[in-house]
Scaffold this motif. Structure first.
Motif, PDB file in Angstrom:
ATOM      1  N   GLN A 180       0.827  -1.202   0.000  1.00  0.00           N
ATOM      2  CA  GLN A 180       0.000   0.000   0.000  1.00  0.00           C
ATOM      3  C   GLN A 180       0.865   1.256   0.000  1.00  0.00           C
ATOM      4  O   GLN A 180       0.511   2.272  -0.613  1.00  0.00           O
ATOM      5  CB  GLN A 180      -0.947   0.010   1.206  1.00  0.00           C
ATOM      6  CG  GLN A 180      -1.972   1.136   1.190  1.00  0.00           C
ATOM      7  CD  GLN A 180      -2.863   1.115  -0.053  1.00  0.00           C
ATOM      8  OE1 GLN A 180      -3.218   0.053  -0.546  1.00  0.00           O
ATOM      9  NE2 GLN A 180      -3.202   2.287  -0.564  1.00  0.00           N
ATOM     10  N   ALA A 181       2.020   1.190   0.670  1.00  0.00           N
ATOM     11  CA  ALA A 181       2.940   2.323   0.657  1.00  0.00           C
ATOM     12  C   ALA A 181       3.566   2.527  -0.722  1.00  0.00           C
ATOM     13  O   ALA A 181       4.082   3.611  -1.012  1.00  0.00           O
ATOM     14  CB  ALA A 181       4.044   2.114   1.696  1.00  0.00           C
ATOM     15  N   LEU A 182       3.500   1.486  -1.565  1.00  0.00           N
ATOM     16  CA  LEU A 182       4.061   1.542  -2.910  1.00  0.00           C
ATOM     17  C   LEU A 182       2.961   1.496  -3.973  1.00  0.00           C
ATOM     18  O   LEU A 182       3.215   1.143  -5.122  1.00  0.00           O
ATOM     19  CB  LEU A 182       5.029   0.373  -3.119  1.00  0.00           C
ATOM     20  CG  LEU A 182       6.209   0.299  -2.144  1.00  0.00           C
ATOM     21  CD1 LEU A 182       7.031  -0.955  -2.399  1.00  0.00           C
ATOM     22  CD2 LEU A 182       7.084   1.536  -2.233  1.00  0.00           C
ATOM     23  N   ALA A 183       1.751   1.879  -3.601  1.00  0.00           N
ATOM     24  CA  ALA A 183       0.599   1.785  -4.498  1.00  0.00           C
ATOM     25  C   ALA A 183       0.473   3.025  -5.378  1.00  0.00           C
ATOM     26  O   ALA A 183       1.264   3.968  -5.294  1.00  0.00           O
ATOM     27  CB  ALA A 183      -0.670   1.574  -3.682  1.00  0.00           C
ATOM     28  N   LEU A 184      -0.549   3.026  -6.206  1.00  0.00           N
ATOM     29  CA  LEU A 184      -0.857   4.169  -7.056  1.00  0.00           C
ATOM     30  C   LEU A 184      -1.344   5.334  -6.207  1.00  0.00           C
ATOM     31  O   LEU A 184      -2.078   5.147  -5.228  1.00  0.00           O
ATOM     32  CB  LEU A 184      -1.941   3.768  -8.063  1.00  0.00           C
ATOM     33  CG  LEU A 184      -2.364   4.803  -9.103  1.00  0.00           C
ATOM     34  CD1 LEU A 184      -1.210   5.147 -10.033  1.00  0.00           C
ATOM     35  CD2 LEU A 184      -3.563   4.279  -9.909  1.00  0.00           C
ATOM     36  N   ASP A 185      -0.944   6.545  -6.591  1.00  0.00           N
ATOM     37  CA  ASP A 185      -1.408   7.737  -5.881  1.00  0.00           C
ATOM     38  C   ASP A 185      -2.940   7.725  -5.808  1.00  0.00           C
ATOM     39  O   ASP A 185      -3.611   7.564  -6.833  1.00  0.00           O
ATOM     40  CB  ASP A 185      -0.945   8.992  -6.632  1.00  0.00           C
ATOM     41  CG  ASP A 185      -1.440  10.261  -5.978  1.00  0.00           C
ATOM     42  OD1 ASP A 185      -0.795  10.723  -5.034  1.00  0.00           O
ATOM     43  OD2 ASP A 185      -2.498  10.768  -6.422  1.00  0.00           O
TER      44      ASP A 185
END
Length: 294
Positions: A180-185
């Protein structure tokens, strides 16, 4: 053609040499095994939804085009690729163009090789749009305003049978804290969803999470295929992160008003954990590589 069959793969993480992912995984062998697993499945498109390469070399993209492209051509299908966070735009563009190298693609205008890679094709009444959600040197994803305009302009005119969109970072939430920390804006995801609502989009194909998710958004299925390089454990403690040596994908058929998704995961006989990050390690990775807080 009133139906469309798609082999949806993602996260192949190929190298230009004989290096191994996490010093363990032969990713070219994983890709070959995944294709062999579905060798009897007819298809019209073979999609690799990002993180095509691990090292970003021209040679790794040439390997992807050879392995996937030849498999597709044997079945009178065509290959589609999109940028992921591990990919490098200059090398990707040199080998794979706008992501649809075997079609008459229309690409996002511009001559700067570092610009986003987006394209559209239309064949037999089916339209395929490739978007670039990568942020250079970062793991999380964005969609630049010019791509959203590109998408909005294209969708203003429906295709005869409908549209397929391919993008690496999915416009749906991740299952674990690290991903989630590396997800889409989230703002870009919301705008993307607003653009496709009520359009002719039949399915959105994504990757990045390394495990399968199918979520319906405004009546449109968003399909996250499991990874080819490894499979993330999705239902363990979300504050930890781990993956096993396995490969997967999905077979998708769009027919009439129906969209059928059949994910698959195949494990090796000897179960092998590729990596395991405990809570403290995950927290450090998020602090170092996650999206900065406003």
């Amino acid at each position: 053609m009133t139906s469309l069959r798609i082999l949806h793969l993602t996260d192949t993480h190929l190298f230009g040499d004989n290096a191994r992912h996490y010093d363990t995984v032969d990713t070219a062998a994983q890709l070959t095994a995944a294709l062999a697993h579905v060798a009897e499945q007819p298809c019209d498109l073979v999609v690799v939804a990002g993180d095509v390469s691990e090292d970003g070399t021209v040679e790794s993209y040439q390997r992807a085009r050879t392995i996937v492209g030849e498999w597709a051509r044997e079945r009178d299908a065509r290959a589609v690729f999109t940028m992921g966070n591990h990919d490098r735009r200059e090398a990707f563009r040199e080998v794979l163009g706008g992501g649809q190298p075997d079609a008459h693609e229309r690409v996002l205008a511009g001559t700067d090789p570092a610009r986003p890679i987006a394209s559209v094709t239309e064949s037999n009444g089916w339209r395929v749009i490739v978007l670039d959600t990568s942020v250079p040197a970062r793991g999380y994803g964005d969609i630049e305003a010019e791509q959203l305009t590109f998408l909005r302009d294209i969708l203003a005119t429906p295709a005869e049978n409908g549209t397929v969109i391919v993008m690496h970072h999915a416009p749906v939430d991740a299952q674990t804290d690290l991903l989630q920390a590396l997800a889409l804006d989230p703002h870009d995801a919301d705008e993307f969803i607003e653009i496709i609502a009520g359009s002719d989009v039949r399915v959105v194909l994504s990757g990045h999470y390394h495990h399968p998710i199918v979520e319906t958004v405004n009546g449109i299925p968003v399909v996250v295929a499991p990874g080819v390089a490894n499979i993330a454990r999705s239902l363990d403690d979300p504050a930890e992160e781990s993956a096993e040596l396995a490969f997967g994908g999905a077979v998708i058929e769009i027919r009439g008003t129906r969209t059928r998704v059949v994910p698959f995961i195949e494990r090796h006989e000897a179960a092998l954990e590729v990596f395991r990050f405990d809570r403290e390690t995950v927290a450090r990775i998020i602090a170092a590589a996650g999206r900065p807080t406003p």
